[in-house]
Design an enzyme around this catalytic site. Structure first.
Site, short mmCIF file in Angstrom:
data_model
loop_
_atom_site.label_atom_id
_atom_site.label_comp_id
_atom_site.label_asym_id
_atom_site.label_seq_id
_atom_site.Cartn_x
_atom_site.Cartn_y
_atom_site.Cartn_z
N ARG A 84 0.82 -1.21 0.00
CA ARG A 84 0.00 0.00 0.00
C ARG A 84 0.86 1.26 0.00
O ARG A 84 1.90 1.30 0.65
CB ARG A 84 -0.90 0.04 1.22
CG ARG A 84 -1.94 -1.07 1.29
CD ARG A 84 -2.58 -1.11 2.66
NE ARG A 84 -3.57 -2.16 2.80
CZ ARG A 84 -3.31 -3.42 3.12
NH1 ARG A 84 -2.05 -3.82 3.28
NH2 ARG A 84 -4.27 -4.31 3.24
N SER A 143 6.53 -5.20 7.78
CA SER A 143 6.02 -6.14 8.77
C SER A 143 6.74 -7.49 8.81
O SER A 143 6.16 -8.54 8.54
CB SER A 143 4.53 -6.34 8.55
OG SER A 143 3.92 -5.10 8.46
N ASP A 146 3.59 -3.36 11.20
CA ASP A 146 2.16 -3.08 11.00
C ASP A 146 1.39 -2.98 12.32
O ASP A 146 0.45 -2.19 12.45
CB ASP A 146 1.49 -4.10 10.06
CG ASP A 146 1.78 -5.54 10.44
OD1 ASP A 146 2.50 -5.77 11.43
OD2 ASP A 146 1.29 -6.45 9.73
#
Ligand code: ADP
Ligand code: MG
Length: 506
Positions: A114, A181, A234
């Site tokens: 993202r 992450s 994350d």
């Protein structure tokens, strides 16, 4: 007369023949029924065995809670002291709502990548505007080189920024939050080296390199004038967004492709860094709980085999029972064994024999199929697994298997969450660490994010149910709040908080 006698004989013969044929048919029918009954018995036996193996009565969940607390202590006492890494994040201030400006973030670490832009208006105005662009990570990049992976990320960010600027004009702020992450050993809030890959990633030349330096290099190559202000996990991003909206948020949990959690710990409880940490408040600890292990976890032969066939054997044991990458695969393994041993699915040369042929979202769809004739189950079996016409009785069996897999996973998540709450004195069992008198309920919020949790309502229900079972009345003060894109948005907020003059220490 003879003819008459012969006639009787013929009649007798015909009758005997008919009886014999009827007998053969009856025997065949009985034997088919017996066989079918045995097949069912075997299938039912396998499901019952699996259910027993996955058992999570509340007593066992409480053992998992206690084991989590013990491992948290051990991981905080020394590096390598536990399978829980309890990593320092160097995040000692969380966004408080008065941050202002435009910030970018990148979120890498699972199925989707993202790029985000967040516009913050300062005190009282919350997030003014947010833009998120998602795309799946090309499979081949996950096992490529650092240069290719970070080159890809940087080029996507450049495209995104250019599109924004063509619409909005040149944007002043160039601070970037990077959500990465995977387990990283950080040396500051904006630097850290990769410890290991998880979730199917494997880029050999990334080890022992500063992840931020890799990204920064790729940004420069793209001609992007941007500074990576924070490197976070994350879970930490999710906690930041949760805290931005609700200051009672003390922990965050991810249940997506993988699973992990972080929480706010008192600095003086981080024994392994005593003397090195200068602030006396709190710091966010990235637990890396996907690697949690205790013998109290209900492990079945299917889990053992899944682990043996995985590229990261003996690693991420908790994650392999809980997260989106694995739940569908566990169910597939059980269904395949049923197929082989009972033939209730007919021909076993089907797709059911192929690892990862059943994804977790499809498993969830079958589990949540509430049509009377379970037509979603039928259609997924037909279309995805290429097994047509499975009878209703068999479809029910499939739903049962999905239920067992999902219920165990959700209940283990609940035990993990209660473990964190117990460690920080918010489970109602110990003396309050907040200076409040014992017994006074304290509102506690846990931010939860991830495609599995968001998209699977029966899973969420099972988590809630188990928290109530474990905590009783105290559960009334515990709130799980779903965030969306918090992992990335939170990184942008943390970049803002980090650069802000008015830090709010935790
Ligand atoms: P990431 O972990 O890459 O950040 P997400 O948080 O979006 O990604 O989670 C994606 C994972 O969540 C998928 O791999 C899938 O296993 C699982 N998932 C997505 N949607 C559903 C759903 N409706 N039901 C169950 N699992 C889902
Ligand atoms: Mg994610």
């Amino acid at each position: 007369m003879g003819g008459g006698g012969g006639g009787r004989g013929v009649w007798f013969g015909v009758a005997a023949g008919c009886a014999a044929a009827a007998c053969v048919i009856a025997v065949a029918l009985v034997s088919r029924r017996v066989k079918s009954h045995r097949r069912w018995q075997r299938a039912a036996e396998l499901v019952a065995e699996f259910e027993e193996g996955c058992g999570t009565p509340v007593g066992r969940l409480k053992q998992v809670v206690d084991a989590m607390v013990v491992e948290m202590h051990a991981g905080l006492a020394s590096d390598g002291g536990s399978k829980l890494k309890m990593l320092l994040t160097y995040v000692d201030s969380l966004p408080h709502g008065s941050e202002k400006g435009i910030y970018y973030a990148l979120d890498l670490g699972g199925t989707n990548f993202r790029v985000l832009q967040v516009q913050l208006g300062g005190k009282g105005s919350n997030i003014l505007k947010q833009k998120v662009e998602r795309q799946p990570i090309p499979q081949e990049l996950m096992t490529s080189t650092c240069e290719k992976m970070f080159g890809f990320i940087a080029s996507k960010l450049k495209q995104f920024v250019e599109e924004e600027e063509s619409r909005e004009g040149t944007i002043e702020t160039r601070a970037l939050g990077f959500t990465f992450s995977f387990p990283v050993k950080q040396s500051s809030v904006s630097s850290g080296v990769l410890m290991k890959w998880t979730k199917g990633f494997s880029i050999e030349d990334a080890f022992d390199r500063d992840i931020v330096a890799c990204l920064q290099e790729a940004l420069t190559k793209e001609g992007l004038n941007m500074q990576v202000a924070v490197l976070v996990n994350d879970t930490v991003g999710t906690l930041a967004l949760g805290h931005y909206h609700d200051q009672d948020t003390v922990a965050a949990v991810i249940i997506g492709t993988g699973t992990n959690a972080c929480y706010v710990e008192r600095t003086d409880a981080i024994i392994k860094y005593q003397g090195l940490l200068t602030n006396y408040g709190g710091m966010v600890i990235n637990m890396e709980w996907g690697n949690f292990w205790t013998s109290h976890l209900p492990r079945t032969p299917y889990d053992v085999e899944l682990d043996e066939d995985s590229p990261n054997r003996t690693d991420q044991g908790f994650e392999k029972m809980i997260s989106g990458m694995y739940l569908g695969e566990i169910a597939r393994r059980v269904l395949f064994r049923i197929a082989v041993e009972s033939e209730v699915f007919g021909d076993v040369g089907s797709k059911l024999s192929q690892p990862f042929a059943l994804s977790t979202p499809l498993m969830a769809t079958m589990h949540e199929d509430d049509s009377a004739d379970l037509r979603e189950v039928k259609s997924i079996f037909e279309q995805t697994l290429q097994i047509p016409d499975i009878p209703l009785k068999t479809r029910r069996l499939v739903v049962k298997v999905c239920d067992i897999v999902s219920r165990r996973a959700a209940r283990l998540v609940a035990a993990g969450i209660v473990g964190i709450l117990k460690k920080i004195g918010r489970d109602g069992s110990g003396p309050s660490t907040s200076g409040r008198p014992r017994g006074q309920p304290r509102r506690t919020v846990v931010a939860v994010e991830g495609g599995l949790y968001e998209g699977y309502s029966l899973f969420r229900d099972y988590v809630d149910e188990a928290i109530v079972e474990i905590l009783g009345d105290v559960a009334q003060n515990i709130f799980l709040k779903t965030t969306v894109d918090g992992s990335g948005t939170g990184a942008a907020l943390l970049a803002a908080a980090h650069l802000s003059n008015r830090k709010s220490y935790i």
